[in-house]
Design an enzyme around this catalytic site. Structure first.
Site, PDB file in Angstrom:
ATOM      1  N   ASP A 483       0.805  -1.214   0.000  1.00 22.66           N
ATOM      2  CA  ASP A 483       0.000   0.000   0.000  1.00 22.66           C
ATOM      3  C   ASP A 483       0.839   1.266   0.000  1.00 22.66           C
ATOM      4  OD1 ASP A 483      -2.704  -0.354  -0.124  1.00 22.66           O
ATOM      5  OD2 ASP A 483      -2.903  -0.869   2.002  1.00 22.66           O
TER       6      ASP A 483
HETATM    7  C1  GLC Z   1      -1.679  -3.406   5.466  1.00 23.52           C
HETATM    8  C2  GLC Z   1      -2.896  -3.470   4.584  1.00 23.52           C
HETATM    9  C3  GLC Z   1      -2.682  -4.420   3.433  1.00 23.52           C
HETATM   10  C4  GLC Z   1      -1.383  -4.159   2.728  1.00 23.52           C
HETATM   11  C5  GLC Z   1      -0.220  -4.133   3.722  1.00 23.52           C
HETATM   12  C6  GLC Z   1       1.088  -3.786   3.070  1.00 23.52           C
HETATM   13  O1  GLC Z   1      -1.568  -4.589   6.164  1.00 23.52           O
HETATM   14  O2  GLC Z   1      -4.029  -3.882   5.299  1.00 23.52           O
HETATM   15  O3  GLC Z   1      -3.748  -4.306   2.529  1.00 23.52           O
HETATM   16  O4  GLC Z   1      -1.188  -5.150   1.793  1.00 23.52           O
HETATM   17  O5  GLC Z   1      -0.497  -3.205   4.719  1.00 23.52           O
HETATM   18  O6  GLC Z   1       1.166  -2.463   2.700  1.00 23.52           O
END
Ligand code: GLC
Ligand code: GLC
Length: 807
Positions: A483
């Site tokens: 993300d």
């Molecule tokens: C958080 C989010 C997930 C994402 C992860 C890595 O856990 O919930 O959707 O893949 O971060 O950024």
């Protein structure tokens, strides 16, 4: 250093002191009513939706930490204390909190009184039960008062924390026969109320917080328990609470039990009043009557234990390794269920207000619970798929109460579509329910735009192909699984969301991770198409996957490892030419899982680079070297200080991708070592470093660049739970359902020795005995006969199949 121990027989973690390095929590509830409770009694509960239907109030970022919960106070001749230690922090002669499957039992003893509080949500009942057992452990008769306490939330958790000009005037309660009814907003558009009652005559009650605490006091100074006398206050606006006073007399050795019930009830909009302004309480009366005697409470508790016996029976392992047994048989599966129930909404790190159910998160969570509750997995799949758009993209999140896509976040996370294929494939393999693929499912929740689930999957599969960049790799959009890799964001405004800001739309930022996912997950789509008789579609898919593998080999390979991405300008992200962030974990795991480089040595080389550059004794960091500065062209990942979160933290979610990849190249010992590094039960002895619960995974452990290397954050609600369960149960222990049979393909460290997995699937039971040798490639004997390959054909429901795997 440890702060407790596992009681495997009881399936409990026993916390022996209130002084853990952080509140260590548990979850109550399995269907609609949920609660969180810390080992010192902190926490809150809600009905279905942690934001929209919050029953009790909780303050994050509070001082003292973890203040506010369901508290029981004892005033024994002026000595005021609580069995949960908090809020008074009065020293106890004995303290113990047992977190079990859907229940928590907190026991404290002081001055000859032992008080034990069992908290649980009965199966199928929208209520939290607090069974209090009081025992006189002294040799003199005792008379003391017991006070219950909880603070109501005014239903919408966000309004409750923000809209004070309204909130402070709307609180309303009723008190009838010692039961306290919370009815804020019931006079207008709410047709639900809460009740907190007890199965014994009360000596008094309070519903007004200022009366109970005394204005300006903290929970630990609560006026009523200190005075030993309830104020019989009736809240009008301000802060409604619920507290009962019970006067208790106990002979030496005598015990008494009381059952307190906090229930959530709904009435029909046109039949909600008993008399003008008075709630119609039939539901509440019925609920309290069910718990009128303590034996029925015990019976409900027994039902809860049975519920968990059944659930946890579908995958078990018996081995000489206790940590492995307890993680696989109890805690990892339990965490998967909790994560299924909560998604990322409510924990001690998630307020339950910000995020709904994630499309990507829920699809992956499914991998960890589909074998436990397949029928609920089916329902979840339909809910998730209903938030997909016609072009295959999807709302990134939706609200569980409304099941509607979250407009403020929208779509554009280009990994999302593929996760749906993975979740559906796992469900079909588990159940054989191919009919789900014919289910008509709306796009964007619009029934007029419904198509079969298989058609949804087709659009998922096509999405990365249609949205491909100059190197033939999928465009990343706002971000992929990571993300925080925001290649089109270019944010310079403080507070701007990295995920939803898109200041540039160049259309060339590509993700090697999505490409790897396509190569790993795409074959599931092809397999489903083939099994439905659509050979042409299966071949089209396979051709596209081969092309993608070639694109990864040509443009995603850096020489020693897989690259991570191409940025907005078409520059390499995650290559030797970069100053920081040269190597990232995600594409190493996923490209190998996608079969890239298995033949020509790239896969092993990539995994060797992981070992050399990313591995630490606390787990594998996300990238290396850590970014030391903010890069506007890379986004949030570079906003974190080195060693934390996505910037070179140990993001436990993606470690299992490397574990699985290692099993694919047959390196059992490395896979096993990586598993043990991050698995909490193996970290119990360093609890003072790890700090979080030794029974559940955390999202992150601080990486080698952080001064607090080894310290965990964000426990419970993380895709780490399901992926580690997949890694250990399906790839290390090596037992996984496929379309036509159960695959048995162990690849686990030799030190595990002989073990037996008992797996129930499609109504049959498979007992698989393996002797671990630290290698891969076992030969199978099924019911005494050797078979070709590693797929044990599915047996008729009811049968018991004996499988022996030997190298
Ligand atoms: C958080 C989010 C997930 C994402 C992860 C890595 O856990 O919930 O959707 O893949 O971060 O950024
Ligand atoms: C609230 C509102 C204000 C309104 C007043 C009376 O203070 O913010 O706009 O005038 O209530 O209804």
């Amino acid at each position: 250093m440890q702060f407790g121990h596992f009681d495997d027989e009881a399936r409990e973690y026993v916390i022996e002191t209130p002084h853990t390095p952080y509140p260590w929590i548990n979850y109550l509830g399995s269907q609609e009513f949920f609660g969180l409770v810390s080992h010192t009694g902190g926490g809150y509960c809600f009905y279905r939706d942690a934001k929209l239907r919050r029953l009790t109030r909780y303050r994050y970022n509070n001082i003292p930490v973890d203040d506010g919960g369901r508290y029981f106070s004892i005033n024994d001749g002026g000595d005021v204390w609580s069995p949960s230690y908090r809020p008074y922090k009065t020293e106890l002669d004995f303290f113990e909190t047992r977190h079990g499957m859907g229940y928590t039992r907190i026991t404290g003893e002081r001055g000859g009184v032992r008080a034990s509080v069992l908290l649980f949500v009965p199966v199928g009942i929208n209520a939290e039960v607090h069974q209090v057992t009081l025992t006189n452990t002294s040799d003199a008769a005792k008379q003391f008062s017991l006070f219950s306490f909880l603070e109501f939330n005014l239903w919408n958790a966000e309004d409750d924390q923000t809209n004070y000009q309204r909130n402070l005037s709307i609180g309303e309660v009723e008190v009838v026969d010692g039961a306290i009814y919370h009815k804020t907003e019931y006079r207008e558009r709410r047709n639900h109320y809460a009740v907190y009652g007890v199965n014994a005559p009360v000596a008094g009650f309070d519903t007004d917080r200022d009366t109970y605490l005394g204005f300006g006091n903290g929970f630990h100074e609560a006026a009523v328990p200190h005075a030993g006398k309830a104020g019989n206050s009736v809240a009008s606006g301000w802060y409604p609470i619920a507290s009962h006073q019970l006067d208790v007399a106990l002979e030496p050795g005598e015990s008494k039990q009381f059952t307190f019930v906090l229930g959530y009830l709904e009435n029909d909009a046109d039949d909600k009043w008993e008399s003008p302004g008075v709630i119609k309480k039939d539901g509440a009366r019925e609920l309290l009557a069910r718990f009128a005697d303590n034996a029925s409470t015990d019976a409900e508790f027994a039902k809860l234990n049975e519920y968990w016996d059944n659930l946890l029976g579908s995958y078990t392992v018996e081995s000489g390794d206790n940590e492995l047994n307890r993680m696989v048989n109890i805690w990892n599966q339990y965490q998967c269920m909790v994560t299924y129930n909560m998604s990322r909404s409510a924990s001690f790190f998630e307020t339950g207000m910000g995020r709904g159910m994630g499309f990507r998160d829920s699809s992956q969570d499914l991998l960890g619970f589909v074998h436990l509750v397949p029928e609920r997995a089916r329902e979840r799949i339909i809910d998730i798929a209903s938030t997909q758009f016609e072009d295959g993209s999807a709302y990134h999140q939706y609200q569980p109460l409304t099941k509607r896509g979250n407009h403020t976040l929208g779509s554009g996370f280009n990994d999302d579509p593929l996760w749906l294929i993975l979740g559906v494939a796992a469900y079909v393999k588990e159940t054989g329910d191919f009919a789900i693929l014919d289910e008509m499912v709306p796009f964007d929740n619009d029934e007029s735009k419904a198509a079969t689930l298989m058609e949804h999957l087709r659009r998922s599969f096509n999405h990365p192909l249609e949205k491909a960049g100059p190197h033939g790799l999928p465009l990343i959009g706002r971000a992929d699984w990571n993300d925080c890799l925001n290649l089109n964001c270019f944010s310079t405004e403080p507070g701007e969301s990295f995920q939803t800001t898109g200041n540039k739309t160049g259309g060339v930022a590509e993700s090697v991770l999505i490409a790897g996912m396509f190569c790993a997950i795409g074959p599931e789509y092809a397999a489903l198409a083939r099994r439905r008789g659509d050979e042409a579609e299966a071949q089209r898919a396979e051709k596209a996957i081969e092309d993608m593998r070639a694109a990864v080999a040509n443009h995603g390979w850096d020489g020693e490892w897989f690259r991570r991405a191409y940025d907005y300008y078409g520059n390499v992200v995650g290559g030797a030419e970069n100053e920081d962030g040269q190597i990232w974990i995600e594409p190493q795991g996923y490209c190998v899982m996608g079969g890239v480089g298995l033949e020509d040595g790239k896969a092993v080389k990539a995994l060797d680079s992981v070992r050399e550059r990313l591995n630490t004794p606390h787990g594998i960091v996300l990238l290396n070297p850590a970014y030391t500065e903010y890069h506007v062209e890379l986004g949030e990942v570079t906003s974190y200080p080195p060693g934390y979160k996505e910037n070179a933290g140990i993001f436990c979610h993606n470690n299992p991708w490397v574990i699985i990849a290692e099993t694919m190249v047959g390196r059992a010992e490395y896979a096993w070592e990586y598993y043990k590094q991050i698995t909490p039960a193996y970290r119990e002895e360093i609890s003072e470093v790890h700090r979080l619960e030794p029974y559940v995974y955390a999202q992150m452990i601080a990486g080698k660049d952080a001064s607090r290397h080894g310290e965990a954050k964000n426990s419970w609600l993380t895709g780490t739970a399901s992926w580690n369960f997949v890694a250990v149960s399906q790839y290390l222990l090596g037992v996984r359902p496929d379309y036509d049979g159960l695959i048995v393909d162990p690849c686990i460290g030799a030190e595990v020795g002989e073990y037996t997995v008992t797996r129930q699937v499609r109504g049959a039971t498979y007992k698989v005995t393996v002797t671990a040798t630290g290698t891969k490639g076992a030969r199978l004997t099924v019911d005494g006969k050797e078979i070709e390959g590693n797929t044990v054909p599915y047996a008729p429901a009811g049968s018991v199949v004996e499988v022996v795997a030997s190298v």
